[in-house]
Each structure stands twice: as C-alpha cells, then as structure tokens.
Scaffold this motif. Structure first.
Motif, short mmCIF file in Angstrom:
data_model
loop_
_atom_site.label_atom_id
_atom_site.label_comp_id
_atom_site.label_asym_id
_atom_site.label_seq_id
_atom_site.Cartn_x
_atom_site.Cartn_y
_atom_site.Cartn_z
N LEU A 120 0.81 -1.20 0.00
CA LEU A 120 0.00 0.00 0.00
C LEU A 120 0.86 1.26 0.00
O LEU A 120 0.53 2.27 -0.63
N ASN A 138 3.94 1.52 -1.10
CA ASN A 138 4.99 1.48 -2.13
C ASN A 138 6.40 1.30 -1.58
O ASN A 138 7.34 1.96 -2.03
N LEU A 181 -8.28 5.35 6.88
CA LEU A 181 -7.42 6.51 7.07
C LEU A 181 -7.32 6.94 8.53
O LEU A 181 -6.32 7.50 8.96
N GLN A 183 -0.40 11.98 10.48
CA GLN A 183 -0.60 12.70 9.23
C GLN A 183 -1.98 12.34 8.70
O GLN A 183 -2.29 11.15 8.52
N ALA A 236 -2.42 16.70 -5.33
CA ALA A 236 -1.28 16.38 -4.47
C ALA A 236 -1.63 15.29 -3.47
O ALA A 236 -0.83 14.95 -2.60
N TYR A 281 -4.25 15.29 -1.29
CA TYR A 281 -4.83 15.74 -0.04
C TYR A 281 -6.33 15.95 -0.15
O TYR A 281 -6.86 16.27 -1.20
N MET A 282 -6.97 15.81 0.97
CA MET A 282 -8.38 16.15 1.12
C MET A 282 -8.41 17.55 1.75
O MET A 282 -7.46 17.93 2.43
N THR A 312 7.18 20.48 4.00
CA THR A 312 8.27 19.51 3.81
C THR A 312 9.51 19.87 4.62
O THR A 312 9.98 19.09 5.41
N PRO A 355 0.00 5.44 -5.57
CA PRO A 355 1.19 5.91 -4.86
C PRO A 355 0.89 7.16 -4.06
O PRO A 355 0.07 7.98 -4.46
N SER A 356 1.50 7.27 -2.93
CA SER A 356 1.28 8.50 -2.16
C SER A 356 2.49 9.39 -2.35
O SER A 356 3.57 9.08 -1.90
N ARG A 357 2.27 10.48 -3.06
CA ARG A 357 3.40 11.33 -3.45
C ARG A 357 3.45 12.62 -2.67
O ARG A 357 3.84 13.66 -3.16
N LYS A 358 3.06 12.56 -1.44
CA LYS A 358 3.14 13.78 -0.63
C LYS A 358 4.42 13.79 0.18
O LYS A 358 5.03 12.74 0.38
N PRO A 359 4.82 14.98 0.58
CA PRO A 359 6.06 15.07 1.33
C PRO A 359 5.99 14.27 2.61
O PRO A 359 5.12 14.50 3.44
N ASP A 378 8.93 14.41 7.99
CA ASP A 378 10.22 14.04 8.54
C ASP A 378 10.04 13.73 10.01
O ASP A 378 9.64 14.58 10.80
N HIS A 431 -11.96 8.74 3.75
CA HIS A 431 -11.74 9.62 4.89
C HIS A 431 -12.87 9.47 5.90
O HIS A 431 -13.05 10.32 6.75
#
Lengths: 352, 352
Positions: free
Chosen positions: A37, A39, A64, A73, A103, A105-106, A321, B2-6, B9, B130
């Motif tokens: 899930l 990746n 979620l 997050q 991106a 996001y919701m 970020t 894929p989850s491509r969010k930052p 950290d 969600h």
DNA sequence: ACATGGTCTGTTAACGTTCACAGGCGCGAG
DNA sequence: CTCGCGCCTGTGAACGTTAACAGACCATGT
C-alpha cells in the motif's frame, strides 16, 4: 463541549474488510499488505501482484483514521474561509481544492462569519482537532494573519488573498498596487487629466493597496489626486459613489476597486445621462465571469483566483516539507501579477 | 495508488498531551476523563470539575483520529461540489457548512470537474476513505443522483439543488416550476400577449423544469408558446439569445433561466435600441447579489441558496439517525419555494 | 566452508480513544 | 447483619494501521 449529534445506533456493524483479510487471502502478513500500500521497495513483484489482486477482489479501502492515528498525518488540509459565497474567495477555494486533490490531499473547510481573532482561532482549533496537516487561510485582513501567528507552531499556515506582506505567515496575493497602476495608467494614457477612484472598505488591505497604487500613479504623472470615498465591495456601494461622481462634471474617468462597484457606478452614470465611455470611462478590478457583458463591456484588471489558490497550496506544501530548515529566514511572500483587460467601458477623454 | 506527498520528517515528535496525562493530573483513570468528555451521566460533580480543570491547564484536545477509529464516526460530512465558483453552488456550500458546524460537524469537500458517473463515484470514494458520516452532493444533474445510488449503502447521501424527484436519493431543491410560473404569470399580468424564454442547457433539470413551468403557464393562459433557444448558463449565451430576440418585433417579454443570461439579454436589447422595460420586459432567475443594480434593476425570482444548504443538512442528519427504520419508504424530497422580486426591468406591455 | 550483506517477509508493539465488564461504596429493605 | 441495587470508578481489550526489529533466504567474496 457537549456532542449533540445523533449517536450511531450500534445495531449494524458490517465489519468492513481490513488488512488482515487481504493478507489472509493473499497468503502474506498484514505488514506486507501495508508495504504494498505504501509502495515500499522491498516487495517481490509477484507478491505485490498477489496482494493487489486480493485488495481488488475484496474491494479493500484502507482506514485513514487508523493511519492518521499512528502517522500523525491525516492527508487533510484545512481551509479557513471568509465570504466564500463571493466569486473571488469561491474561486480560490476551488483552486486550492483541485490542487490539493492532485497532491493527494483532502480539504476540510471552516468558515468564519467575521474576521476577529476569536473566530479565526476557533476555526484553527476545530481544524487542529481534526488533525489537519496544514492550513490555508483566505485572509483578506491583517487580523487573520495575526491570529494565525498564535496557532500552534507545529501547524503550518499560509494566508492567501488580501494582506500582502506579513511577518506572521507566508502569504500569496495579487499585486494590487500593480493592478491599480495598470488601470490608472491606462486611463491616463487615454488622455484623461486625472482619474477618480471608487474605493472599497478602507480597512481591507486589498482596497488599501489599490488606493495606494492609484494614488502613486497619479502622483508620478503629475495629476491631481481627487479625494476618495470609501464603500463596501458591492454594487450598492458603487451605485452610491457613482451618483456622487456623476454630479461632478470634472469626472471623466473612474477606477473602481472591483467589478461589482463598477457595476453600480455604471448604473449611476447611465441614470445620470452620462454615456460610457464617451463622457466617462470606467475601469474595474477582478474580471468576474460576466464583466464582459456589462453595458458597456467592462475594461478591468483580471486576477487569476485559481492560480492564487494553486500557488498558496504549493507554498504550504513547500513549508510542510522542510519546515525546520527554513525556520530562520522570514516567511516568504508570493505576488501574482494581474493583467489589464481592455473592453468598451474605457475610451479617450472627451474633448473640452 | 502511490502516495506522493512530502513525507513528514520524523524528526520532531512533540508528544502531545493525551487522556492519560489529564487523568494522572486529575488523579483519576483515563476512562473517567473519557466519560467527562462525552458527558456521561455517572460522574460525580466534583470529579468532573477536577478533570475539566486538568484538561484546561494542560490545554488538552482530544484526538479525533483515535475516536474515529473506534467509534467509526468521524463527525465529518462530505460535500461533492460542482461549479462551486458560481454564486449558487458557493452559497449552498456555505449554507451547508455553517449548519454543519452548528450541528457539531466538520465538512470535507470533493469537487468534480464534470458530472459523469466515474468522477462522482471517485469523489464518493475519496470521501468514504476519509470515513465521512454522510454525503451531500451539489447535484444539478440526474447523473449524480444515479451515481449516488451506487455508493455503499451504509453511507447516507442526499442531493441538493437541481434534479427534483429521484428515487435514488433524498433531494432538496428549489421549486423551479413554481418560480417559472411566478415569473411568467407576472409578465402575463402586465398585459404581455406572450412571454419568450431564454433557456439554459436542455440537459439540466433546473433548466428543464423552468422551461416546463413557463410552458405550462403560457398554455394555461391560452397564450402561444414561442420556440425556445437553448444556451449555457452565462451572460455570453444570454447575449446571443438576446440578439435573436431583439430582431423579433413580436418580443415584448423575456423570461430568462437565470440572472446571468438576463444580463446578456439586457445588453443585447440595449445595443439593439430596445428600451427595458418600455419596449421589452425582462425577468431573471436566482436574484444574485447585484441583480438589483443591473441597468435597469432586474425583476427576478429569488432563491434562497443558504436555506437550501441548511435544509439538505437537516435532511441528511435525519436520515443518519434513523436510517434502518425508514428503509422501506421511498426517499423524500424537499421543495423550497422561490419568491418573485419585482424591480424595474418588467413593466406593462407596450401599446400597439 | 564461512562470514557478509542485501532482499524479502513476519512478529510484536505502539498510536489514543471508546466499549464491556467488573468492582467498591453507600443505603435502604429484609 | 446481610443482601441487593443503585451510583461511581477502574481495568483490560478492542479499533486498523504503521514502525521497529528480527529472521529467513540467497548470492557473493574470501
């Protein structure tokens, strides 16, 4: 805070499919499912395919809430909205939402009725409780950015639309001064001796910056700066200001702080028997969808609200970020350039 | 996916205050804190006060993600939005959001660019993931309510604005036929032999119902029913339709499917030398904020978008509480009555 | 042959709440 | 005095996911 919503009657518990179910079907552990899930690189291609197939056949959706609980997050951004029924804010909202979706996001929205510190902080609080990852405030007044500064420091905020500079939070806004300059200079170039201004509310930065841009342009051209009347952002206010302007024969050009004000001004001029643009030229600000169909079609300053929304999202993501790194430097400010759209409401100054 | 969010950290982990902290400070168990939070009756008054004080001093906020995980209730409602930059949808959005806040709910929004089944279902899916407790769709076309019927049955949905009846989901909408009747009858009462119609897109129920209401009113009055041109919802389309209407000397009254179309019609008539309302009367639909400042001020049918939003929320909440009970009976439909607002754009038919 | 290291996978423990259950305590009735 | 039954409170186990760690397996170099 009492919770007065209808209690979910615990009668029906459909027992949704979870990772364990998928894992069992695919013959792996739940952790492997998680890895697929998210990746993670270290999953054998064949295993991944099996898991994917299992997910498909069970119609699995990840929960979620559980994910948020452990990662802290939520993949959700908060928007603090003000006057979102108007074209500008509504467009920004839309711009933000579509960019956010792209991106991953919701977005959750918290409207405020007034822009006082209390309401804004309360909105931030509601959003925080729902653990949003960041906040964009549609913030046309300074008070909002100030209030934002009081938000928990772990929460990244950016303000969009309105208040230009601010050391409290990064901002994205239209270059109002530039827009005002374009409009005013356009009218001066048409031969008008000076340009009058039908302004918006004085305590709104958007309005203030346009006034300043207009004033400075006139000053630089050596033109006299007429006194300015303030009003609200709507046609009613424009109508009132327009009536006053129509009485003054010296008025040959009017720059309005937005298109709705311009609409009111147009009507007042029309009723006073002044012909636009032959007797008086009128320029607006915003370029609302139908401004090209006013009588006459309105020359105006186009601002791209959608772009504003997208840029603010970009800025927020950027700050999210590498937040601790950029801690030292002051928050940055993005200015979006507006564009003059010339239509029929502006023309050469009448011969004297 | 894929989850491509930052990636957050994982450097900073502020370790927020949780129930256990509050419990320790108040000298009770975490469960008692939970009880206080949820207003359970069986808590001694003195204990409650101590817990409340502890929460206050630690600035405790409960973690909604954890709560959602166990209760399967997120206190969040989803809105599927379409064309939310326009005044109508934007107002409904706002109406829903404020009503939701008063009821203790947060709202998340998922916009769709087009109303095809795929996009709507995808929006439902994002909202479901969600874990929203219910969905309101701003759904001006049938396709949406149909798509909604495919949503997981556990998810309550209502559709608002547009498509009147539908057996797929409960709906809330304006009584478009009534509005059209009010407008048309108003013009007939002013002595016009018949009333022309500048319509919206034919495949939108809102447009269709207005056409039907207009047509039936003419028919009932024994007036001829002129052919109708279709267009889009904007001023540009109104302008085009208006130009055609202006060429026809038989046209003395025009009912427009919304105010923006009316704006375009007004301009076209003006440019053709027709005076409103002396030569031609014009009536709109919507009563947008500035319609009273068109040239001339527009007679129109007022619809209360905010009320629409509130009613739809009420309906949704109602369905969420006793969903299994009402399973058998067909979904209900709320019709909100619009009101005619008479201004200067409509007047007596010209003498012949 | 054996250590070394990389790839893949499974086990266990969080995350912060609510729910189910079990108790302690006081009080009136038997 | 004791039983039972309300109140009030605490204990343990979910909820469904990710993070941390450990182990199995395979290839490679010495």
């Amino acid at each position: 805070m009492p919770s007065r919503k209808p209690a979910a009657d615990g009668v029906d518990r459909p027992r949704l499919t979870v990772m364990r179910d998928v894992a069992k079907l695919a013959g792996v552990s739940h952790q492997t499912v998680s890895r697929v899930l998210n990746n993670h690189p270290n999953v054998r291609e064949e295993t991944r395919a099996r898991v994917l197939a299992a997910m498909q056949s069970l119609n699995y959706r990840r929960n979620l809430a559980a994910r948020t609980l452990v990662t802290r997050q939520s993949d959700t951004l908060g928007i603090i909205g003000f006057e979102t029924t108007l074209f500008g804010p509504a467009s920004m909202l839309y711009g933000i939402e579509s960019a956010a979706r792209d991106a991953g996001y919701m977005v959750s929205i918290a409207s405020v009725r007034d822009l006082d510190r209390r309401q804004v902080l309360e909105a931030v609080d509601r959003l925080t409780q729902h653990s949003v990852d960041g906040v964009i405030a549609i913030a046309p007044k300074q008070s909002v950015t100030h209030a934002l500064a009081q938000a928990p420091p772990s929460l990244q905020c950016v303000a969009v639309g309105g208040a230009g500079e601010s050391d409290a939070a990064p901002t994205v806004s239209i270059d109002n001064a530039l827009g005002a300059r374009l409009a005013t200079q356009h009218l001066l170039d048409l031969g008008h001796v000076t340009v009058h201004h039908a302004a918006g509310p004085p305590d709104w930065p958007e309005s203030f910056e346009r006034i300043e841009g207009w004033r400075r342009t006139l000053y630089a051209a050596g033109a006299v700066v007429p006194p300015v009347e303030h009003g609200w952002w709507d046609a009613e206010s424009g109508y009132a200001q327009g009536q006053a302007l129509a009485r003054d024969p010296a008025v040959t050009a009017v720059f309005c702080s937005n298109d709705r004000i311009a609409l009111g001004v147009l009507r007042a001029l029309h009723e006073a028997g002044k012909r636009v643009p032959y007797d008086v030229s009128v320029v607006g600000f915003d370029d609302m969808p139908d401004s090209g169909f006013f009588v006459p079609p309105l020359t105006t300053v186009h601002q791209d609200f959608g772009e504003l929304g997208r840029r603010s999202l970009g800025l927020l993501l950027e700050h999210m970020t590498h937040s601790p790194a950029a801690e030292s430097q002051p928050p940055d400010h993005v200015l979006v350039a507006p564009q003059l759209v010339v239509r029929a409401s502006s023309g050469p100054a009448p011969a004297r």
